[in-house]
Design a protein around this motif. Structure first.
Motif, PDB file in Angstrom:
ATOM      1  N   LEU A  90      50.859  47.667  48.287  1.00  0.00           N
ATOM      2  CA  LEU A  90      51.104  46.910  47.363  1.00  0.00           C
ATOM      3  C   LEU A  90      52.446  45.844  47.550  1.00  0.00           C
ATOM      4  CD1 LEU A  90      51.664  49.377  44.320  1.00  0.00           C
ATOM      5  CD2 LEU A  90      50.213  47.811  44.408  1.00  0.00           C
ATOM      6  N   GLU A  91      53.205  46.196  48.451  1.00  0.00           N
ATOM      7  CA  GLU A  91      54.339  45.270  49.084  1.00  0.00           C
ATOM      8  C   GLU A  91      53.595  44.192  49.830  1.00  0.00           C
ATOM      9  OE1 GLU A  91      56.947  47.705  51.103  1.00  0.00           O
ATOM     10  OE2 GLU A  91      57.652  48.828  49.318  1.00  0.00           O
ATOM     11  N   MET A  92      52.699  44.377  50.860  1.00  0.00           N
ATOM     12  CA  MET A  92      52.080  43.575  51.624  1.00  0.00           C
ATOM     13  C   MET A  92      51.127  42.657  50.667  1.00  0.00           C
ATOM     14  SD  MET A  92      52.045  42.382  54.572  1.00  0.00           S
ATOM     15  CE  MET A  92      51.589  40.573  54.690  1.00  0.00           C
ATOM     16  N   GLY A  93      50.364  43.273  49.726  1.00  0.00           N
ATOM     17  CA  GLY A  93      49.583  42.668  48.811  1.00  0.00           C
ATOM     18  C   GLY A  93      50.395  41.370  48.104  1.00  0.00           C
ATOM     19  N   LYS A  94      51.706  41.936  47.652  1.00  0.00           N
ATOM     20  CA  LYS A  94      52.547  41.132  46.852  1.00  0.00           C
ATOM     21  C   LYS A  94      53.230  40.232  47.738  1.00  0.00           C
ATOM     22  CE  LYS A  94      57.043  41.266  44.319  1.00  0.00           C
ATOM     23  NZ  LYS A  94      57.982  42.276  43.940  1.00  0.00           N
ATOM     24  N   LYS A  95      53.327  40.160  48.920  1.00  0.00           N
ATOM     25  CA  LYS A  95      53.605  39.125  49.740  1.00  0.00           C
ATOM     26  C   LYS A  95      52.698  38.061  49.997  1.00  0.00           C
ATOM     27  CE  LYS A  95      56.863  41.507  52.999  1.00  0.00           C
ATOM     28  NZ  LYS A  95      57.149  42.091  54.404  1.00  0.00           N
ATOM     29  N   LEU A  96      51.543  38.374  49.963  1.00  0.00           N
ATOM     30  CA  LEU A  96      50.264  37.520  50.148  1.00  0.00           C
ATOM     31  C   LEU A  96      49.951  36.628  48.931  1.00  0.00           C
ATOM     32  CD1 LEU A  96      47.371  39.866  51.748  1.00  0.00           C
ATOM     33  CD2 LEU A  96      48.947  38.072  52.928  1.00  0.00           C
ATOM     34  N   VAL A  97      50.375  37.174  47.662  1.00  0.00           N
ATOM     35  CA  VAL A  97      50.215  36.634  46.759  1.00  0.00           C
ATOM     36  C   VAL A  97      51.370  35.712  46.503  1.00  0.00           C
ATOM     37  CG1 VAL A  97      50.331  36.789  43.926  1.00  0.00           C
ATOM     38  CG2 VAL A  97      49.023  38.463  45.175  1.00  0.00           C
ATOM     39  N   GLU A  98      52.746  35.999  46.701  1.00  0.00           N
ATOM     40  CA  GLU A  98      53.797  35.075  46.786  1.00  0.00           C
ATOM     41  C   GLU A  98      53.522  33.906  47.680  1.00  0.00           C
ATOM     42  OE1 GLU A  98      56.721  37.593  47.791  1.00  0.00           O
ATOM     43  OE2 GLU A  98      57.334  38.484  45.638  1.00  0.00           O
ATOM     44  N   ARG A  99      53.048  34.076  48.767  1.00  0.00           N
ATOM     45  CA  ARG A  99      52.858  32.895  49.704  1.00  0.00           C
ATOM     46  C   ARG A  99      51.708  32.152  49.013  1.00  0.00           C
ATOM     47  NH1 ARG A  99      53.160  36.672  55.317  1.00  0.00           N
ATOM     48  NH2 ARG A  99      55.385  37.035  55.027  1.00  0.00           N
ATOM     49  N   MET A 100      50.836  32.379  48.439  1.00  0.00           N
ATOM     50  CA  MET A 100      49.719  31.633  47.928  1.00  0.00           C
ATOM     51  C   MET A 100      50.646  30.799  46.715  1.00  0.00           C
ATOM     52  SD  MET A 100      46.972  31.719  49.598  1.00  0.00           S
ATOM     53  CE  MET A 100      46.026  30.715  48.216  1.00  0.00           C
ATOM     54  N   ARG A 101      51.415  31.554  45.928  1.00  0.00           N
ATOM     55  CA  ARG A 101      52.299  30.818  44.992  1.00  0.00           C
ATOM     56  C   ARG A 101      53.006  29.869  45.414  1.00  0.00           C
ATOM     57  NH1 ARG A 101      48.993  31.687  40.845  1.00  0.00           N
ATOM     58  NH2 ARG A 101      48.761  33.838  40.149  1.00  0.00           N
ATOM     59  N   MET A 102      53.624  30.098  46.570  1.00  0.00           N
ATOM     60  CA  MET A 102      54.435  28.919  47.074  1.00  0.00           C
ATOM     61  C   MET A 102      53.767  27.825  47.655  1.00  0.00           C
ATOM     62  SD  MET A 102      56.816  31.509  49.678  1.00  0.00           S
ATOM     63  CE  MET A 102      57.552  30.146  50.361  1.00  0.00           C
ATOM     64  N   LYS A 103      52.452  27.706  47.781  1.00  0.00           N
ATOM     65  CA  LYS A 103      51.495  26.873  48.249  1.00  0.00           C
ATOM     66  C   LYS A 103      51.191  25.700  46.822  1.00  0.00           C
ATOM     67  CE  LYS A 103      49.953  29.002  52.347  1.00  0.00           C
ATOM     68  NZ  LYS A 103      50.383  27.997  53.407  1.00  0.00           N
ATOM     69  N   SER A 104      50.908  26.518  45.867  1.00  0.00           N
ATOM     70  CA  SER A 104      50.456  25.767  44.594  1.00  0.00           C
ATOM     71  C   SER A 104      50.550  26.815  43.443  1.00  0.00           C
ATOM     72  CB  SER A 104      48.921  25.718  44.514  1.00  0.00           C
ATOM     73  OG  SER A 104      48.266  24.944  43.892  1.00  0.00           O
ATOM     74  N   LYS A 105      51.167  26.189  42.324  1.00  0.00           N
ATOM     75  CA  LYS A 105      51.267  26.824  41.024  1.00  0.00           C
ATOM     76  C   LYS A 105      49.857  27.572  40.688  1.00  0.00           C
ATOM     77  CE  LYS A 105      52.213  26.139  36.111  1.00  0.00           C
ATOM     78  NZ  LYS A 105      52.565  25.043  35.191  1.00  0.00           N
ATOM     79  N   HIS A 106      48.742  27.090  40.875  1.00  0.00           N
ATOM     80  CA  HIS A 106      47.458  28.058  40.559  1.00  0.00           C
ATOM     81  C   HIS A 106      46.746  27.889  41.919  1.00  0.00           C
ATOM     82  CE1 HIS A 106      48.571  27.715  36.260  1.00  0.00           C
ATOM     83  NE2 HIS A 106      48.643  26.149  36.375  1.00  0.00           N
ATOM     84  N   PHE A 107      45.916  29.141  41.831  1.00  0.00           N
ATOM     85  CA  PHE A 107      45.040  29.132  43.224  1.00  0.00           C
ATOM     86  C   PHE A 107      43.620  30.019  42.709  1.00  0.00           C
ATOM     87  CE2 PHE A 107      47.352  33.183  43.823  1.00  0.00           C
ATOM     88  CZ  PHE A 107      46.293  34.138  44.250  1.00  0.00           C
ATOM     89  N   ILE A 108      42.757  29.676  43.500  1.00  0.00           N
ATOM     90  CA  ILE A 108      41.299  30.559  43.326  1.00  0.00           C
ATOM     91  C   ILE A 108      41.318  31.436  44.606  1.00  0.00           C
ATOM     92  CG2 ILE A 108      38.846  30.388  43.299  1.00  0.00           C
ATOM     93  CD1 ILE A 108      39.318  27.221  42.530  1.00  0.00           C
ATOM     94  N   ALA A 109      40.611  32.760  44.054  1.00  0.00           N
ATOM     95  CA  ALA A 109      40.290  33.561  45.049  1.00  0.00           C
ATOM     96  C   ALA A 109      38.994  33.665  45.070  1.00  0.00           C
ATOM     97  CB  ALA A 109      40.983  34.791  44.685  1.00  0.00           C
ATOM     98  N   LEU A 110      38.327  33.475  46.273  1.00  0.00           N
ATOM     99  CA  LEU A 110      36.876  33.619  46.427  1.00  0.00           C
ATOM    100  C   LEU A 110      36.456  34.633  47.292  1.00  0.00           C
ATOM    101  CD1 LEU A 110      34.017  32.622  46.763  1.00  0.00           C
ATOM    102  CD2 LEU A 110      34.781  31.146  48.428  1.00  0.00           C
ATOM    103  N   HIS A 111      35.786  35.875  46.768  1.00  0.00           N
ATOM    104  CA  HIS A 111      35.137  36.741  47.550  1.00  0.00           C
ATOM    105  C   HIS A 111      33.761  36.462  48.083  1.00  0.00           C
ATOM    106  CE1 HIS A 111      32.971  41.004  47.682  1.00  0.00           C
ATOM    107  NE2 HIS A 111      33.764  41.000  48.870  1.00  0.00           N
ATOM    108  N   LEU A 112      33.786  36.134  49.366  1.00  0.00           N
ATOM    109  CA  LEU A 112      32.435  35.625  50.052  1.00  0.00           C
ATOM    110  C   LEU A 112      31.781  36.452  50.737  1.00  0.00           C
ATOM    111  CD1 LEU A 112      31.063  32.677  50.450  1.00  0.00           C
ATOM    112  CD2 LEU A 112      32.473  32.404  52.481  1.00  0.00           C
ATOM    113  N   ARG A 113      30.660  37.155  50.318  1.00  0.00           N
ATOM    114  CA  ARG A 113      29.865  37.809  51.233  1.00  0.00           C
ATOM    115  C   ARG A 113      28.510  36.780  51.932  1.00  0.00           C
ATOM    116  NH1 ARG A 113      29.599  43.204  50.306  1.00  0.00           N
ATOM    117  NH2 ARG A 113      28.672  43.280  52.396  1.00  0.00           N
ATOM    118  N   PHE A 114      28.763  36.703  53.144  1.00  0.00           N
ATOM    119  CA  PHE A 114      27.725  36.125  53.996  1.00  0.00           C
ATOM    120  C   PHE A 114      27.772  36.469  55.442  1.00  0.00           C
ATOM    121  CE2 PHE A 114      25.526  32.155  54.821  1.00  0.00           C
ATOM    122  CZ  PHE A 114      24.741  31.811  53.489  1.00  0.00           C
ATOM    123  N   GLU A 115      27.912  37.755  55.355  1.00  0.00           N
ATOM    124  CA  GLU A 115      27.514  38.207  57.016  1.00  0.00           C
ATOM    125  C   GLU A 115      26.157  38.423  57.050  1.00  0.00           C
ATOM    126  OE1 GLU A 115      30.984  40.398  54.677  1.00  0.00           O
ATOM    127  OE2 GLU A 115      28.865  39.775  54.360  1.00  0.00           O
TER     128      GLU A 115
END
Length: 615
Positions: free
Chosen positions: A290-315
C-alpha cells in the motif's frame, strides 16, 4: 500433252521435296521448342513457390492502417482524396471527460440484511474448508472471494486460502505477504469463521481430502457434492474407559483445488453482498504494498492533476494463444506460430473472424486513437501497466507519439524502491492494481481478469470512468480509417463506445461476471429517480425493479447492453480456463465411492502454460 504431264509431275516432286525439307526442319526445332517450354514451366513453378502468401482484403486493410508493421504507412494515398490527420488536441465534447456524469447518484452498498444470520449461528464447529487458488493475482482474488461465500454456504470454517505458487507466475508469496491476513479475518468475523491453519488431531495437523468442483457450481451443487464429504465422520481410534468402548472421531476437512470461477454467477442478494464485502473491503494489501502504491499514485499526481491508467496486454504468448494477426507478415506468423505449438489442444483459428468478433486485443496504436477520439489530448499523462510488449518499442512508438507523457512503475520509481517487489510477480501486479484503481480514467485493451476486477471495483466506488473497448464494433472503423476523415472516425468511435465507458446502469443486472458487474451491491440515491436522470443513461426502454428497498433501473432492448459479454460467453480471456474433465482424483484420509456420496465430482486437467494469461 506429254509436256504438260511432265511439268505437273515435276511440280509435284518439287512440292514433295519442299514438304520433306519443312518436316526435317520441324524435327530439328521440336527439341528446341520443348526445351524452351520446359524452362518456362520450371521458372513458373519456382516463382509459385517463392511468391508471398495471398493477402486477404482484411489483412491488406490492416497492413495499410498499421504503422507498427515495418515499412507500411498509416497515411492514405493522395489520390484517395481523404485526409486522415490525427489532431494533437482532444477537442471539446461538451462534458468533463474525467468524471462520470451520473456517478453522484449511485453508491456501493454491501451491508448484510437483518435476515442474514451471524457466524456463531451458522458455522458448524467440525467442518473445515480449504481452497487452493489458481493463476495470477487477480484470478486468485476471484477464488478467495468465492471461497468465503462457499464456506458460508457449507456452514464451514474457512482456512486462510493458499496462493498459487507453482504455475507460470512462479511467485512464492503466501497470503499474508500480499494481503493483510489479520484484517481479512477480523473484518469477516461476523460472516464466516476464518482460521490461519487447520487444527491438530493429536500431534498432527489434519490431512484434508482434496477434490474439485465444476465451474459455476451453485449452492445446491456445493451441498450435493461437498457437504456429504464434510459431514462424513471417520473412526480413528478405539479404546476402553472402564467398561465403555470409546470411538474417537476426526473432524472433516476438504480442500478444493484450482479454485477459480468455481461459484455460480447467480446467487441470492445476501450472498452477492458478501462477495462484495470480501472483494472490496476485506481484501486489503499489506502495508509495504500500500505504501509503495501510494507513492506511485502521488508521483503521477505531481505530474498532472488527472491521469489515465492503461492496462495493456500485448505479450507474444498472449497474442499467440489468441490466434489473432496484427500485420507483421511472415515474421509474425513464424514467431507466434512457433509459440502457439505449445498448446496441443488449440484449434486453428481464422484471424479475420477472431477480429471481426471482437476477440482480439487492441494494438497500442488503436488504444491511442480510441483515446484521442474520446477527447484525450497529447498533453494527457498515461501510466501503463503491461508485460513485455510484442515488437518492443516499435509497437509502442505510435502510442507514445500520440501520448508522449508515457509512464510506468519502472520510470517513476527507482530500482532500489522496487527491489523488494520485483522478484515477485503478484506484488508487482498489486502495485499496478493500486495505480489503476486510483487513476481518474482506467482503460484496457483486453477483457482479462484484471480488467474485469477493476471494472467492478470502480463501479462500486463512485463509478469512476472505466473505458473498455467495444472491439467488435470498433473493428471496421480501425480497418477502414484510411478511407475517412478524422472527424468521421472520431464520431464513429464515440458512438460505438456508448455503454462501454463505466457509466451507471450501462450493463444490465446479472449480465457478465459478477466481479465486473456487482449489480446487487450498487444502490441509487433517492433523488436520482426524482431528477429524471435514469432515462438519459442509455437509449431504449427503461424498467425498474425493487431489490432491498432500493429502486433499480434495468435497461431493456438496447444494442449497447446486448454487446456486453454474457456470463457464459467465452472469448480469448478464457484461455486460462481450458479444461478436460477426467474424473475426480481424490486424495486424503477418505476412500469414497459413488455409493458414499451418490455423486462423483469431476476434475479438470489444465495445461500449465495457460496460467500466464490469468493476470
Amino acid at each position: 500433252m506429254k509436256k504438260r504431264n511432265r511439268e505437273a509431275a515435276s511440280g509435284i516432286r518439287l512440292l514433295l521435296l519442299r514438304r520433306r525439307r519443312l518436316q526435317s526442319r520441324l524435327r530439328l526445332l521440336a527439341p528446341v521448342v520443348s526445351a524452351v517450354f520446359g524452362v518456362l514451366f520450371l521458372l513458373f513453378a519456382l516463382f509459385s513457390l517463392l511468391a508471398p502468401i495471398p493477402i486477404s482484403r482484411n489483412e491488406l486493410l490492416f497492413r495499410r492502417n498499421s504503422s507498427w508493421s515495418i515499412g507500411l504507412d498509416v497515411q492514405p494515398s493522395a489520390d484517395q482524396g481523404v485526409v486522415f490527420r490525427v489532431p494533437a488536441a482532444g477537442g471539446r465534447l461538451g462534458h468533463d471527460i474525467w468524471t462520470s456524469r451520473l456517478s453522484k447518484f449511485y453508491y456501493g452498498c454491501s451491508n448484510a440484511s437483518a435476515k442474514f444470520s451471524r457466524v456463531g449461528v451458522s458455522t458448524q464447529w467440525n467442518r473445515y474448508l480449504l481452497i487452493s487458488t489458481s493463476g495470477g493475482l487477480n484470478q486468485q482474488r476471484t477464488g478467495i472471494t468465492d471461497a468465503v461465500v462457499a464456506a458460508r454456504i457449507l456452514n464451514a470454517t474457512l482456512v486462510v486460502p493458499k496462493l498459487d505458487q507453482k504455475s507460470f507466475w512462479k511467485d512464492s508469496s503466501n497470503f499474508g505477504e500480499i494481503f493483510d491476513v489479520d484484517w481479512f479475518i477480523s473484518f469477516l468475523s461476523k460472516d464466516v469463521k476464518i482460521i490461519k491453519q487447520l487444527p491438530k488431531e493429536g500431534r498432527k495437523i489434519m490431512a484434508p481430502y482434496t477434490m474439485r468442483v465444476p465451474r459455476k457450481c451453485t449452492p445446491s451443487c456445493y451441498q450435493k457434492r461437498v457437504l456429504p464429504v464434510l459431514t462424513k465422520k471417520h473412526a480413528i481410534a478405539l479404546y476402553w474407559m472402564g467398561a465403555r468402548k470409546i470411538t474417537k472421531l476426526w473432524n472433516q476437512a476438504v480442500e478444493l483445488t484450482k479454485f477459480d470461477y468455481r461459484l455460480s454467477n447467480k446467487l441470492d442478494v445476501d450472498l452477492q453482498k458478501l462477495r462484495c464485502r470480501v472483494n472490496y473491503h476485506a481484501l486489503k494489501f499489506t502495508d509495504p504494498i500500500l505504501e509503495m502504491g501510494k507513492k506511485l499514485v502521488e508521483r503521477m499526481r505531481m505530474k498532472s492533476k488527472h491521469f489515465i491508467a492503461l492496462h495493456l496486454r500485448f505479450e507474444s504468448d498472449m497474442l499467440a494463444f489468441s490466434g489473432c494477426y496484427y500485420g507483421g507478415g511472415d515474421k509474425e506468423r513464424t514467431e507466434l506460430g512457433a509459440l502457439r505449438k505449445r498448446w496441443k489442444t488449440l484449434h486453428i483459428r481464422n484471424p479475420d473472424k477472431e477480429r471481426r468478433q471482437g476477440k482480439c486485443p487492441l494494438t497500442p496504436e488503436e488504444v491511442g486513437l480510441m483515446l484521442r477520439a474520446l477527447g484525450f489530448g497529447s498533453d494527457v499523462h498515461i501510466y501503463v501497466a503491461s508485460g513485455e510488449v510484442y515488437g518492443g518499442e516499435a509497437t509502442l512508438a505510435p502510442l507514445k507519439a500520440l501520448f508522449p507523457n508515457f509512464h510506468s512503475k519502472d520510470t517513476i520509481a527507482s530500482e532500489e524502491e522496487l527491489s523488494s517487489f520485483s522478484s515477485f510477480s503478484s506484488r508487482m501486479a498489486a502495485l499496478d492494481f493500486i495505480v489503476c484503481d486510483e487513476s481518474d480514467v482506467f482503460v484496457t485493451n483486453n477483457n482479462g481478469n484484471m480488467a474485469r476486477m477493476l471494472a467492478g471495483r470502480r463501479r462500486y466506488f463512485d463509478h469512476k470512468p472505466t473505458i473498455r473497448p467495444n472491439a467488435k464494433k470498433l473493428y471496421r472503423l480501425f480497418m477502414n480509417r484510411s478511407n475517412m476523415t478524422w472527424e468521421e472516425f472520431a464520431s464513429g468511435v464515440r458512438t460505438r463506445q456508448i455503454g462501454f465507458m463505466g457509466e451507471p446502469k450501462e450493463v444490465r443486472p446479472g449480465r457478465g461476471e459478477f466481479h465486473e458487474n456487482p449489480s446487487s451491491c450498487l444502490c441509487e440515491h433517492p433523488e436520482a429517480k426524482a431528477r429524471g436522470h435514469l432515462g438519459s443513461i442509455l437509449p431504449g426502454r427503461v424498467g425498474t425493479e425493487k431489490e432491498g428497498g432500493n429502486t433499480l433501473s434495468t435497461v431493456k432492448n438496447t444494442e449497447q447492453a446486448d454487446e456486453q459479454p454474457a456470463e457464459d460467453e467465452h472469448d480469448w480471456t478464457d484461455m486460462d480456463y481450458s479444461e478436460n474433465e477426467n474424473g475426480l482424483q481424490g486424495k486424503g484420509i477418505l476412500n469414497l465411492t459413488d455409493s458414499d456420496l451418490g455423486l462423483l465430482a469431476k476434475a479438470e486437467a489444465q495445461p500449465e502454460l495457460e496460467e500466464m494469461f490469468s493476470d
